[in-house]
Design a protein around this motif. Structure first.
Motif, PDB file in Angstrom:
ATOM      1  N   ALA A  83      43.026  -9.678 -13.211  1.00 44.73           N
ATOM      2  CA  ALA A  83      43.983  -9.214 -12.080  1.00 44.73           C
ATOM      3  C   ALA A  83      43.325  -9.520 -10.982  1.00 44.73           C
ATOM      4  N   LYS A  84      42.382  -9.850 -10.668  1.00 47.97           N
ATOM      5  CA  LYS A  84      41.761 -10.050  -9.141  1.00 47.97           C
ATOM      6  C   LYS A  84      42.492 -11.692  -8.891  1.00 47.97           C
ATOM      7  N   ALA A  85      42.557 -12.544  -9.861  1.00 44.87           N
ATOM      8  CA  ALA A  85      43.255 -13.858  -9.415  1.00 44.87           C
ATOM      9  C   ALA A  85      44.621 -13.624  -9.259  1.00 44.87           C
ATOM     10  N   TYR A  86      45.227 -12.766 -10.113  1.00 44.00           N
ATOM     11  CA  TYR A  86      46.774 -12.303 -10.093  1.00 44.00           C
ATOM     12  C   TYR A  86      47.047 -11.684  -8.577  1.00 44.00           C
ATOM     13  N   ARG A  87      46.031 -10.955  -8.074  1.00 45.24           N
ATOM     14  CA  ARG A  87      46.467 -10.154  -6.633  1.00 45.24           C
ATOM     15  C   ARG A  87      46.185 -11.351  -5.843  1.00 45.24           C
ATOM     16  N   ARG A  88      45.207 -12.380  -5.911  1.00 42.28           N
ATOM     17  CA  ARG A  88      44.821 -13.182  -4.712  1.00 42.28           C
ATOM     18  C   ARG A  88      46.197 -14.303  -4.685  1.00 42.28           C
ATOM     19  N   GLU A  89      46.601 -14.487  -5.909  1.00 42.45           N
ATOM     20  CA  GLU A  89      47.671 -15.640  -5.980  1.00 42.45           C
ATOM     21  C   GLU A  89      49.019 -14.996  -5.476  1.00 42.45           C
ATOM     22  N   ARG A  90      49.081 -13.678  -5.750  1.00 38.41           N
ATOM     23  CA  ARG A  90      50.447 -12.930  -5.261  1.00 38.41           C
ATOM     24  C   ARG A  90      50.228 -12.800  -3.627  1.00 38.41           C
ATOM     25  N   LYS A  91      48.950 -12.677  -3.030  1.00 33.58           N
ATOM     26  CA  LYS A  91      48.990 -12.861  -1.648  1.00 33.58           C
ATOM     27  C   LYS A  91      49.316 -14.167  -1.041  1.00 33.58           C
ATOM     28  N   LEU A  92      48.731 -15.118  -1.611  1.00 34.76           N
ATOM     29  CA  LEU A  92      49.395 -16.531  -1.105  1.00 34.76           C
ATOM     30  C   LEU A  92      50.730 -16.840  -1.207  1.00 34.76           C
ATOM     31  N   ILE A  93      51.485 -16.303  -2.307  1.00 33.36           N
ATOM     32  CA  ILE A  93      52.848 -16.352  -2.494  1.00 33.36           C
ATOM     33  C   ILE A  93      53.720 -15.761  -1.212  1.00 33.36           C
ATOM     34  N   ILE A  94      52.909 -14.735  -1.000  1.00 32.59           N
ATOM     35  CA  ILE A  94      53.708 -13.820   0.148  1.00 32.59           C
ATOM     36  C   ILE A  94      53.489 -14.773   1.276  1.00 32.59           C
ATOM     37  N   ILE A  95      52.402 -15.175   1.638  1.00 35.01           N
ATOM     38  CA  ILE A  95      51.920 -15.924   2.633  1.00 35.01           C
ATOM     39  C   ILE A  95      52.681 -17.149   2.786  1.00 35.01           C
ATOM     40  N   LYS A  96      52.757 -17.680   1.758  1.00 36.99           N
ATOM     41  CA  LYS A  96      53.666 -19.074   1.727  1.00 36.99           C
ATOM     42  C   LYS A  96      55.082 -18.822   1.981  1.00 36.99           C
ATOM     43  N   SER A  97      55.602 -17.676   1.323  1.00 38.96           N
ATOM     44  CA  SER A  97      57.199 -17.536   1.653  1.00 38.96           C
ATOM     45  C   SER A  97      57.268 -16.972   3.137  1.00 38.96           C
ATOM     46  N   PHE A 129      66.536 -16.631   5.673  1.00 39.20           N
ATOM     47  CA  PHE A 129      66.135 -15.606   4.919  1.00 39.20           C
ATOM     48  C   PHE A 129      66.197 -15.674   3.381  1.00 39.20           C
ATOM     49  N   ILE A 130      67.563 -16.040   2.774  1.00 43.12           N
ATOM     50  CA  ILE A 130      67.835 -16.379   1.629  1.00 43.12           C
ATOM     51  C   ILE A 130      66.958 -17.214   0.793  1.00 43.12           C
ATOM     52  N   ALA A 131      66.652 -18.490   1.463  1.00 40.03           N
ATOM     53  CA  ALA A 131      65.942 -19.558   0.782  1.00 40.03           C
ATOM     54  C   ALA A 131      64.482 -19.169   0.978  1.00 40.03           C
ATOM     55  N   ALA A 132      63.927 -18.379   1.614  1.00 38.88           N
ATOM     56  CA  ALA A 132      62.408 -17.690   1.681  1.00 38.88           C
ATOM     57  C   ALA A 132      62.477 -16.634   0.710  1.00 38.88           C
ATOM     58  N   LEU A 133      63.704 -15.846   0.456  1.00 40.37           N
ATOM     59  CA  LEU A 133      63.518 -14.791  -0.627  1.00 40.37           C
ATOM     60  C   LEU A 133      63.496 -15.572  -2.044  1.00 40.37           C
ATOM     61  N   LEU A 134      64.276 -16.632  -2.078  1.00 44.76           N
ATOM     62  CA  LEU A 134      64.640 -17.187  -3.435  1.00 44.76           C
ATOM     63  C   LEU A 134      63.087 -17.851  -3.715  1.00 44.76           C
ATOM     64  N   LEU A 135      62.525 -18.544  -2.774  1.00 43.07           N
ATOM     65  CA  LEU A 135      61.066 -19.057  -2.891  1.00 43.07           C
ATOM     66  C   LEU A 135      59.924 -17.821  -3.321  1.00 43.07           C
ATOM     67  N   PHE A 136      60.260 -16.746  -2.632  1.00 43.27           N
ATOM     68  CA  PHE A 136      59.304 -15.764  -3.165  1.00 43.27           C
ATOM     69  C   PHE A 136      59.497 -15.537  -4.575  1.00 43.27           C
ATOM     70  N   LEU A 137      60.792 -14.889  -4.787  1.00 39.67           N
ATOM     71  CA  LEU A 137      61.104 -14.306  -6.309  1.00 39.67           C
ATOM     72  C   LEU A 137      60.953 -15.361  -7.389  1.00 39.67           C
ATOM     73  N   THR A 138      61.331 -16.685  -7.199  1.00 41.69           N
ATOM     74  CA  THR A 138      60.909 -17.599  -8.164  1.00 41.69           C
ATOM     75  C   THR A 138      59.240 -17.689  -8.377  1.00 41.69           C
ATOM     76  N   ASN A 139      58.848 -17.958  -7.165  1.00 39.90           N
ATOM     77  CA  ASN A 139      57.089 -18.184  -7.547  1.00 39.90           C
ATOM     78  C   ASN A 139      56.453 -16.485  -8.157  1.00 39.90           C
TER      79      ASN A 139
END
Length: 155
Positions: A83-97, A129-139
């Protein structure tokens, strides 16, 4: 690695490589079925079809099929098991998007300031915005599926 001309599209991991090859094969069979269906439909003139539009649609459909199957397969994030690795990766996905969105909006705004845009600024920002949203959703979907799959393997 196999001696194939598409090896530049394939990852180095053997499991991922074989799975993606299966997805490409499935997409090719679906494309063949679509071509045969279009040949039959074109003989009866039910639907007027432009050849270029049909080819672009089939190309997009093939790419979308492989991409969606890969995202839903849950093999992108093989190292996410806790769960810790999942939360960390989720934060990275938000930062990248978010950083993608900021960079794209800044680029589009600078193009608009210098008069290099042929479309209104708002349209460029909406596309960003749509491209960033698609990037976030797919990741995010890929991460969530990978996490569930990895958790099942542990249990």
């Amino acid at each position: 690695m196999e001696k194939t001309w598409i090896r530049f599209l394939l990852p180095d991991d053997e499991y991922k490589r074989r799975t993606i090859l299966v997805y490409f094969a499935e997409a090719a069979i679906l494309q063949l079925i679509a071509v045969l269906t279009l040949i039959v439909i074109s003989q009866f003139d039910f639907i007027p079809m432009d050849g270029v539009v049909v080819l672009i649609g089939m190309l997009f459909g093939t790419i979308a099929y492989v991409w969606i199957r890969y995202i839903l397969s849950g093999m992108e994030f093989a190292e996410i098991m806790t769960a810790k690795a999942y939360r960390r990766e989720r934060k990275l996905i938000i930062i990248k998007s978010t950083s993608f969105l900021v960079i794209m909006c800044a680029s589009i705004a600078s193009f608009d300031v210098f008069g290099m845009m042929s479309v209104p600024l708002i349209e460029g920002l909406i596309v960003s915005f749509i491209a960033a949203l698609l990037l976030f959703l797919t990741n995010y979907v890929s991460l969530k599926r990978s996490y569930w799959k990895n958790r099942e393997l542990i249990d």
